[in-house]
Design a protein around this motif. Structure first.
Motif, PDB file in Angstrom:
ATOM      1  N   HIS A 122       0.858  -1.190   0.000  1.00 29.76           N
ATOM      2  CA  HIS A 122       0.000   0.000   0.000  1.00 29.76           C
ATOM      3  C   HIS A 122       0.890   1.235   0.000  1.00 29.76           C
ATOM      4  O   HIS A 122       1.703   1.420   0.915  1.00 29.76           O
ATOM      5  CB  HIS A 122      -0.909   0.024   1.230  1.00 29.76           C
ATOM      6  CG  HIS A 122      -1.899  -1.089   1.256  1.00 29.76           C
ATOM      7  ND1 HIS A 122      -2.735  -1.317   2.323  1.00 29.76           N
ATOM      8  CD2 HIS A 122      -2.207  -2.051   0.343  1.00 29.76           C
ATOM      9  CE1 HIS A 122      -3.502  -2.359   2.068  1.00 29.76           C
ATOM     10  NE2 HIS A 122      -3.198  -2.818   0.881  1.00 29.76           N
ATOM     11  N   ILE A 123       0.713   2.061  -1.002  1.00 30.04           N
ATOM     12  CA  ILE A 123       1.496   3.283  -1.153  1.00 30.04           C
ATOM     13  C   ILE A 123       0.507   4.445  -1.184  1.00 30.04           C
ATOM     14  O   ILE A 123      -0.476   4.392  -1.923  1.00 30.04           O
ATOM     15  CB  ILE A 123       2.309   3.251  -2.468  1.00 30.04           C
ATOM     16  CG1 ILE A 123       3.208   2.006  -2.480  1.00 30.04           C
ATOM     17  CG2 ILE A 123       3.112   4.518  -2.642  1.00 30.04           C
ATOM     18  CD1 ILE A 123       3.754   1.657  -3.838  1.00 30.04           C
ATOM     19  N   GLY A 124       0.748   5.474  -0.389  1.00 27.23           N
ATOM     20  CA  GLY A 124      -0.204   6.586  -0.375  1.00 27.23           C
ATOM     21  C   GLY A 124       0.153   7.652   0.630  1.00 27.23           C
ATOM     22  O   GLY A 124       1.329   7.899   0.911  1.00 27.23           O
ATOM     23  N   LEU A 125      -0.881   8.271   1.185  1.00 23.96           N
ATOM     24  CA  LEU A 125      -0.722   9.358   2.149  1.00 23.96           C
ATOM     25  C   LEU A 125      -1.416   9.003   3.452  1.00 23.96           C
ATOM     26  O   LEU A 125      -2.433   8.309   3.461  1.00 23.96           O
ATOM     27  CB  LEU A 125      -1.330  10.652   1.594  1.00 23.96           C
ATOM     28  CG  LEU A 125      -0.734  11.185   0.296  1.00 23.96           C
ATOM     29  CD1 LEU A 125      -1.525  12.391  -0.187  1.00 23.96           C
ATOM     30  CD2 LEU A 125       0.737  11.530   0.466  1.00 23.96           C
ATOM     31  N   ARG A 126      -0.839   9.500   4.563  1.00 22.70           N
ATOM     32  CA  ARG A 126      -1.438   9.292   5.881  1.00 22.70           C
ATOM     33  C   ARG A 126      -1.418  10.612   6.628  1.00 22.70           C
ATOM     34  O   ARG A 126      -0.411  11.309   6.647  1.00 22.70           O
ATOM     35  CB  ARG A 126      -0.651   8.220   6.645  1.00 22.70           C
ATOM     36  CG  ARG A 126      -1.293   7.810   7.945  1.00 22.70           C
ATOM     37  CD  ARG A 126      -0.582   6.610   8.575  1.00 22.70           C
ATOM     38  NE  ARG A 126      -0.775   5.412   7.768  1.00 22.70           N
ATOM     39  CZ  ARG A 126       0.202   4.597   7.388  1.00 22.70           C
ATOM     40  NH1 ARG A 126       1.445   4.824   7.744  1.00 22.70           N
ATOM     41  NH2 ARG A 126      -0.074   3.530   6.661  1.00 22.70           N
ATOM     42  N   LYS A 127      -2.549  10.968   7.220  1.00 28.13           N
ATOM     43  CA  LYS A 127      -2.684  12.212   7.988  1.00 28.13           C
ATOM     44  C   LYS A 127      -2.925  11.870   9.452  1.00 28.13           C
ATOM     45  O   LYS A 127      -3.880  11.177   9.790  1.00 28.13           O
ATOM     46  CB  LYS A 127      -3.853  13.048   7.436  1.00 28.13           C
ATOM     47  CG  LYS A 127      -4.207  14.261   8.263  1.00 28.13           C
ATOM     48  CD  LYS A 127      -3.117  15.295   8.261  1.00 28.13           C
ATOM     49  CE  LYS A 127      -3.566  16.546   9.030  1.00 28.13           C
ATOM     50  NZ  LYS A 127      -2.473  17.396   9.372  1.00 28.13           N
ATOM     51  N   TYR A 128      -2.036  12.366  10.309  1.00 30.78           N
ATOM     52  CA  TYR A 128      -2.188  12.194  11.756  1.00 30.78           C
ATOM     53  C   TYR A 128      -2.909  13.406  12.328  1.00 30.78           C
ATOM     54  O   TYR A 128      -2.658  14.544  11.915  1.00 30.78           O
ATOM     55  CB  TYR A 128      -0.820  12.052  12.425  1.00 30.78           C
ATOM     56  CG  TYR A 128      -0.183  10.719  12.161  1.00 30.78           C
ATOM     57  CD1 TYR A 128      -0.430   9.632  12.986  1.00 30.78           C
ATOM     58  CD2 TYR A 128       0.659  10.532  11.071  1.00 30.78           C
ATOM     59  CE1 TYR A 128       0.144   8.396  12.739  1.00 30.78           C
ATOM     60  CE2 TYR A 128       1.247   9.308  10.823  1.00 30.78           C
ATOM     61  CZ  TYR A 128       0.983   8.248  11.659  1.00 30.78           C
ATOM     62  OH  TYR A 128       1.544   7.019  11.412  1.00 30.78           O
TER      63      TYR A 128
END
Length: 186
Positions: free
Chosen positions: A91-97
């Motif tokens: 899984h390649i993408g963006l993550r927002k904390y």
């Protein structure tokens, strides 16, 4: 794309990220869990899973770059017939904390591209192996519990979808993943 190719891709991504780590913050976690594939996987609609969650956020970015790898599988023998199902996902993408002020918990959301490899082996008098790969999407959420400034424990839940064809049978090689993670923050 074989399961080894998915693992190699993940290894190369980890190495590519190693150089700029000093200019960024990030998280590296191991995750153990379960995957629910769906009704189109009649033999094994559930599989145990193991994975690695990695994200890196350059200091000027509001989101992290996410690179996650999962392997899942299950084996079943019914007398004279045995079936082994296996999937590997990158899984390649963006993550927002969502950093809460001085909070014990840090929730997050993410999504992006899912690269999926699927394999099914049927054993009876002869052994027949089917395999395929596909690309699709993943969406996920989770929460980390801050054990200290560096160490985190969490819960990760995600859904992935990618069409694969095994034995002339179109299936979703992804599914619903849920797992418990333990990791390090830098």
């Amino acid at each position: 794309m074989s399961k080894h190719t998915v693992i190699q891709l993940g290894s190369y991504l980890l190495l590519a990220l190693a150089a700029p780590v000093t200019l960024a913050t990030g998280n590296l976690s191991g995750v153990l869990g379960h995957k629910w594939l769906g009704d189109d996987w009649s033999h094994h609609d559930e599989q145990d899973s193991i994975g690695i969650l990695l994200d890196v956020r350059p200091q000027s970015w509001p989101v992290s770059l996410a690179f996650d790898i999962f392997g899942t599988g299950n084996e079943k023998d019914d007398g004279a017939v045995g079936v082994t199902d296996y999937t590997a996902e990158a899984h390649i993408g963006l993550r927002k904390y969502c950093h809460l002020s001085e909070g014990l918990f840090t929730p997050y959301i993410g999504g992006g591209l899912a690269l999926v490899y699927a394999e099914e082996e049927v054993r009876s008098d002869i052994t027949v192996k089917y395999e395929d790969h596909g690309a699709g999407v993943w969406l996920g959420t989770g929460v980390q519990m801050n054990l200290s400034r560096q160490f985190k424990m969490g819960l990760d839940i995600r859904y992935s979808y990618a069409d694969v064809n095994l034995a002339s049978d179109e299936r979703n090689g992804g599914g619903i993943h849920a797992g418990i993670s333990l990791g390090y923050h830098w």
